[in-house]
Design a protein around this motif. Structure first.
Motif: not given
Length: 882
Positions: A338-344, A355-366, A385-394
């Protein structure tokens, strides 16, 4: 002896040496531990002992007029059971003594006294405590059990003491023949307590539980790079396993370095003592016979040779199932990976709501970890926007996100985002309960690298030349002369198995990628390679060849897949062409950039291509005529769409002459088209010359040889014809192009023809929103951001034409926001919405229009697109606007 009555019946009681306790003398349990660091655990132990109506004997409970050593020795002499609780510290060593009181207590406990030892995990232990625990493990008179919280310790002590008493009662009834393998008392599932919520793993947990409950799945391996969340996922699965498992046993191997120690570690966790009279695997089989066990083996990558022991356990424990976490697969028969993938990841923050940004698992963890660091932190419209871009960059890597979020006390999301270009120094934790190799992303990755074979390690360093996703062909190009390249596929597979590379399909072509932290380490190591310049040149030459291979595929039915392939390797294209320009290979770069002209255009990358061509012209190197023609033509044509740029005809005329001299008819036609556009943009425009230039361009190409460019030149002619006032002529040209594009399956050409036809119909007095809506669908399909702006503007103009002022304002506001994304805010050469907007602003409905326009500017992109892409109904005209 007690005499009976006259019948002579006598009852006798055997007299033993054991003392008879008075009711106030309860069984005494001595608790040994360090005081301060284990204060919550000591309270929990005391409560558990007292809950069984036993007497806890604890150092802090007694009077203190005696020296500490005398005190605990006296306590031990009067105790019945020894409970040792250990974590990280060895304890205080009194003056004149060589060992701590903690060790002295264990040594003084009588050998026949039952000893229950509990060890808190995880831990970074002092060296002397580690030595003491090693001796305790080897002591066959002690039971050894790990725990992770005070609550779990209380449960363990209560259950173990109760079982101990039952066993002693059984033993008092007579001698019992012990089996060859002894098993410790059944204990609660020993599963580590998680430190964080398992965010975004609900589907993974459900999938894995389904696999594990299938009797055919004996070994399930969670594979992924360090920091991806394998252990946390395994803990969640273990906690949720329940039936059909009788017991879940979590075996942490993070401190096990020798593969030979894996089976003994499993045995210890299962409570099975090695009697050495037969293989330990067989002993485990005897002890656990008939039990349905789920055994979790965590951090297996450092003991991979022990996979053969796991294979033997499959035979000896036929009812057991193994869940393994590892950076590399075990490669045993029956293994299911089972390949463990990064968070969505969150959606594009420019297109999504908070609201849509806050629902993303990566953002929820942040947010979860940020609030742990600073309870005041909240996701707001200002920082989303900054939080979303951090999660996307990581890239959704849980450990990276957790480490970044922990810095929220010192850095705002926007400040953090600005530092992520050099992310490794930022992503570090000081938490003492995290293993050393996981304290930084760098240590986590380097741990995996150290486990590689020498050849795979060399390949890993070589792959540091890549800036993004890359294909197998690209790898072969940069490793062609390496001595280990003969086993290239095997070495690549080792990197994939070790989770340092990820493999995915790119429209039928296998592509490889690295997570950001892995790539950064590979790049840093590559920079130190003595042959790095040679490898960079090989890298650049590969992407020159790729441009030649992809060029014909950018037209017709292969267009979408060719665009996606280039998009996947875009970062490498950029890196390659920048390097080649820097080393003077400007002619080759100009040719490659020209070959990919349609890609830059469709994917809104023309400004970047222009910057490269500016660099070519400014390099001060002698240029071939074709190179100069390309550079002059592209920079001038692209400048026409950039606001504030002065229209210069001279460079375009020079480009036309050079293209003609070298016989590049498509290039000459393109330069003529650019000059034609420039003539329409002059003040006043020279429409006659513009049409003449465009008709000359059409004479240079045929639909048979160059169907896409011939169609594009016709579309450009339709725009000139429309600007000259001939709407019917423009419609006729566009409809012909649409028919040809449909036949050729060229989506880009069709989308442009649809938009131009829509403007021509508006010029004739008829709104055709269906044409702009279809154009918008196709441009979204292609990822053409400029086209999105054109489509929205056309739909706004259609709404204005039929008097729907509110819709017109809203759509224009959305279009303006879309234009800000691309920088194309001034369309000098195309028919536009200007006249329609001017009429509204001159009417009594101007305020209504501006309010709707402002609402459109603030509307999330996705919501706006969903609105405008609903089936376009025939709108009944509203109040006329003259």
């Amino acid at each position: 002896m007690h005499q009976g009555d006259a019948e002579g019946v006598a009852v006798s009681t055997a007299v033993t040496d054991a003392p008879i306790r008075t009711p106030d003398q309860r069984l005494r349990v001595f608790v040994s531990s360090t005081l301060k660091e284990l204060e919550p655990e000591r309270r929990a132990a005391r409560a558990a002992i007292e809950g069984l109506r036993l007497a806890p004997v604890m150092f802090e409970l007694g009077a203190r007029p005696h020296p500490p050593q005398q005190l605990y020795r006296a306590y031990l002499e009067q105790s019945d059971v020894f409970v040792g609780v250990y974590w990280q510290h060895y304890g205080w060593i009194a003056p004149g003594e060589e060992i701590s009181g903690l060790e002295d207590e264990y040594r003084l406990a009588p050998r026949d006294m039952p000893k229950l030892i509990y060890v808190k995990q995880p831990a970074e232990r002092e060296e002397r405590l580690t030595e003491l625990m090693g001796r305790i493990r080897d002591d066959d008179t002690a039971s050894y059990t790990p725990f992770s919280s005070a609550e779990e310790l209380a449960e363990l002590i209560e259950a173990d003491l109760a079982t101990l008493l039952a066993e002693r009662f059984d033993a008092s009834r007579g001698p019992i023949a012990l089996p060859p393998v002894t098993e410790a008392p059944p204990a609660p599932d020993h599963i580590p307590m998680p430190f964080t919520e398992a965010v975004g793993r609900e589907r993974d947990v459900a999938t894995l539980l389904g696999w594990l409950r299938d009797d055919a799945q004996r070994v399930v391996t969670l594979v992924g790079p360090g920091g991806i969340g394998k252990s946390r996922l395994a803990i969640e699965v273990a906690r949720s396993a329940g039936e059909p498992f009788d017991r879940v046993t979590f075996v942490m191997l993070e401190h096990v370095d020798d593969p030979a120690d894996v089976l003994p570690e499993i045995a210890r966790e299962l409570g099975v003592r090695d009697t050495a009279d037969r293989p330990l695997s067989e002993q485990l089989g005897i002890a656990r016979s008939g039990r349905r066990d789920l055994i979790v083996l965590d951090s297996f990558e450092q003991v991979l040779p022990a996979a053969t022991d796991v294979a033997s356990l499959l035979n000896d424990l036929p009812d057991a199932t193994f869940l393994v976490t590892s950076r590399a697969r075990l490669r045993v028969r029956g293994e299911r990976v089972f390949d463990v993938e990064p968070l969505a990841l969150p959606p594009d923050p420019l297109r999504a709501t908070v609201e849509a940004i806050s629902e993303a698992p990566a953002v929820r963890l942040f947010l979860n970890r940020a609030r742990a660091a600073d309870p005041r932190f909240e996701l707001t419209p200002e920082n989303a926007e900054g939080v979303a871009r951090i999660c996307r960059a990581l890239e959704g890597v849980p450990l990276a996100i957790e480490l970044a979020a922990a810095r929220i006390r010192a850095l705002t999301p926007s400040a953090m985002l600005g530092r992520l270009d050099k992310m490794l120094p930022l992503l570090v934790t000081a938490a003492r309960d995290i293993p050393e190799r996981q304290r930084t992303i760098q240590a986590t990755v380097e741990w995996s690298i150290d486990l590689l074979s020498p050849d795979a390690r060399s390949l890993f360093v070589r792959l540091g030349v890549f800036a993004g996703d890359f294909s197998l062909d690209a790898v072969e190009a940069v490793t062609a002369r390496a001595p280990w390249a003969t086993d290239l596929l095997e070495n690549l597979l080792e990197l994939v198995d070790g989770s340092l590379l990820r493999q995915h399909d790119g429209n039928g072509i296998p592509l490889f990628s690295m997570l950001v932290p892995v790539r950064e380490i590979a790049t840093a190591r590559f920079e130190l390679e003595p042959d790095a310049p040679v490898i960079r040149r090989a890298h650049g030459e590969h992407y020159l060849r790729l441009a030649a291979e992809i060029e014909p595929l950018l037209q017709g039915p292969t267009q979408a897949s060719a665009l996606d392939r280039l998009e996947a390797e875009r970062d490498n294209l950029r890196a390659a062409y920048r390097h080649l320009i820097a080393v003077g290979a400007v002619d080759a770069v100009a040719r490659a950039v020209w070959r990919l002209f349609l890609y830059w255009w469709i994917r809104t990358q023309l400004p970047e291509a222009k910057a490269w061509m500016d660099d070519v012209l400014d390099a001060g190197l002698p240029l071939r005529d074709h190179t100069r023609a390309i550079a002059l033509g592209m920079t001038s044509w692209i400048a026409l769409s950039q606001p504030g740029t002065k229209v210069e005809l001279g460079p375009l005329e020079w480009s036309i002459a050079l293209f003609h001299a070298v016989g590049d008819r498509v290039g000459e036609g393109g330069a003529l088209t650019a000059l034609s556009i420039a003539c329409t943009s002059m003040s006043p425009p020279d429409m006659e010359r513009a049409e003449g230039l465009q008709r000359r361009a059409l004479e240079l190409v045929t639909a048979d040889e160059h169907p896409t460019f011939e169609a594009l030149f016709r579309i450009a002619l339709s725009n000139v014809v429309l600007l000259r006032g001939d709407a019917d002529g423009a419609i006729e040209i566009c409809e012909g192009v649409m028919a040809d594009a449909s036949r050729l399956d060229d989506v880009f050409v069709e989308s442009l023809a649809l938009a131009n036809a829509g403007w021509a119909w508006l010029a004739r007095g008829e709104a055709r929103p269906d044409l702009f809506a279809r154009h918008l669908e196709l441009t979204l399909q292609l990822g053409n951001e400029d086209g999105v702006g054109y489509g929205l503007e056309g739909l706004a103009a259609c709404a204005a034409a039929v008097g729907d002022v509110e819709r017109a304002g809203m759509l224009l506001g959305v279009a303006e926001t879309a234009r800000l994304r691309t920088g194309l805010v001034d369309q000098r050469s195309n028919a536009t919405y200007g006249p329609f907007v001017d009429r509204i602003l001159a009417s009594d409905r101007a305020t209504e229009f501006e309010v709707a326009r402002e609402r459109g500017r603030r509307m999330p992109r996705r919501a706006a697109l969903d609105l405008v892409l609903e089936p376009v109904a025939s709108a009944s005209p509203g109040p006329g606007l003259g």
